[in-house]
Design an enzyme around this catalytic site. Structure first.
Site, PDB file in Angstrom:
ATOM      1  N   HIS A 136       0.804   4.415   4.476  1.00  0.00           N
ATOM      2  CA  HIS A 136       0.012   5.009   3.398  1.00  0.00           C
ATOM      3  C   HIS A 136       0.356   6.482   3.211  1.00  0.00           C
ATOM      4  O   HIS A 136       0.646   6.935   2.103  1.00  0.00           O
ATOM      5  CB  HIS A 136      -1.479   4.875   3.701  1.00  0.00           C
ATOM      6  CG  HIS A 136      -1.984   3.477   3.609  1.00  0.00           C
ATOM      7  ND1 HIS A 136      -3.325   3.165   3.617  1.00  0.00           N
ATOM      8  CD2 HIS A 136      -1.332   2.292   3.499  1.00  0.00           C
ATOM      9  CE1 HIS A 136      -3.480   1.855   3.515  1.00  0.00           C
ATOM     10  NE2 HIS A 136      -2.282   1.310   3.454  1.00  0.00           N
ATOM     11  N   SER A 152       0.806  -1.219   0.000  1.00  0.00           N
ATOM     12  CA  SER A 152       0.000   0.000   0.000  1.00  0.00           C
ATOM     13  C   SER A 152       0.838   1.266   0.000  1.00  0.00           C
ATOM     14  O   SER A 152       0.484   2.255  -0.655  1.00  0.00           O
ATOM     15  CB  SER A 152      -0.945   0.006   1.207  1.00  0.00           C
ATOM     16  OG  SER A 152      -1.845  -1.065   1.140  1.00  0.00           O
TER      17      SER A 152
END
Length: 283
Positions: A259, A202
């Site tokens: 993230h 991610s």
């Protein structure tokens, strides 16, 4: 970017674009409107492709659709997106090896610090110990671990969607640098946010997003041209990670630090590329 030509025929521009992609010439089709008449411009990413592109444009076959060689984007990407597919297959292999993150012993081979189960608790090592042992690969390999089928499929779909665009338009080396740099940076951010049991691509995916969006914003003619809906969805998903929403859905905790820092690292790489290559193809 370098303008190849312009036409009001949507069918013709689609045929020319297909032939350019077949010749592995990265380009962008830009829709315009002049005097209320819709028109499309074809822009090349690399000046060196102009001679071959002009040959394709002036070819007698340029108005014919090559149905025999038509392939889906997924199959077609196998011929050029080698780095993208390499990481996809590595992630799949590690998912099999770790039981999709369920086997702590094999997960520990790739985690940022080694881990072992002592009694009813998980005993992790330290980053200082990892550095002292020379296990520098651990700074990146957590990006290759995934926990559960949804986590794996969700991430790898975005790796393919974003990675192939960058690899096609910017080359394998650029993609590899983005993957390795953002993977290490986002992993360290997650580790220092007081977490050791984490994994996934991610952080890299958000680096892809930040990289492409920023370069397109800084360019006269966008070349990645990500749909607005995808950008909004990814940013909304990032924001939802800081709430209890994902846990309520049974998806577990989100590696928010990875993230957010991954996104920032992609933006940073885009600004660096803009600074270093502004006199070349990035305009």
């Amino acid at each position: 970017m370098y303008k190849l030509g312009e036409t009001q025929s949507s069918e013709l521009v689609a045929q020319i674009s297909a032939r350019l992609w077949k010749a592995k010439i990265p380009h962008q089709v830009v829709s315009t409107a002049k005097d209320e008449s819709p028109s499309s411009e074809i822009w090349l990413v690399r000046e060196a492709d102009l001679p071959l592109a002009m040959e394709i444009l002036n070819s007698p076959d340029s108005e014919k659709t090559s149905q025999q060689t038509a392939k889906t984007p997924l199959i077609e990407s196998l011929s050029y997106a080698h780095v993208t597919w390499f990481f996809i297959f590595v992630c799949l292999g590690i998912a099999l090896l770790t039981g999709a993150g369920g086997n702590v012993e094999t997960v520990s081979w790739f985690s940022i610090v080694p881990m072992e189960i002592r009694g009813n608790s998980l005993s992790p090592g330290t980053l200082e110990g990892v550095i002292a042992q020379g296990e520098f690969w651990r700074l990146f390999t957590p990006a290759l671990i995934h926990f559960g089928g949804f986590h794996l499929v969700f991430n790898l779909l975005w790796v393919w969607e974003f990675g192939r665009r960058i690899e096609q338009l910017d080359g394998k080396l650029r993609l590899l640098v983005i993957v390795l740099a953002s993977g290490v940076i986002s992993n360290l951010a997650q580790y220092y946010s007081d977490s050791v049991f984490f994994g996934g691509m991610s952080g890299v995916i958000y680096a892809f997003l930040g990289y492409m969006v920023v370069l397109d914003k800084l360019s006269k003619v966008p070349k990645y041209n990500l749909p607005t809906g995808i950008v909004v969805f990814m940013l909304a998903w990032l924001a939802l990670g800081f709430t209890q929403f994902t846990e309520a859905l049974g998806l577990g905790r989100i590696a928010n630090a990875a993230h957010a820092v991954g996104l920032l690292s992609g933006i940073g790489i885009a600004l660096l590329v803009r600074l270093l290559f502004s006199s070349r193809s990035v305009k």
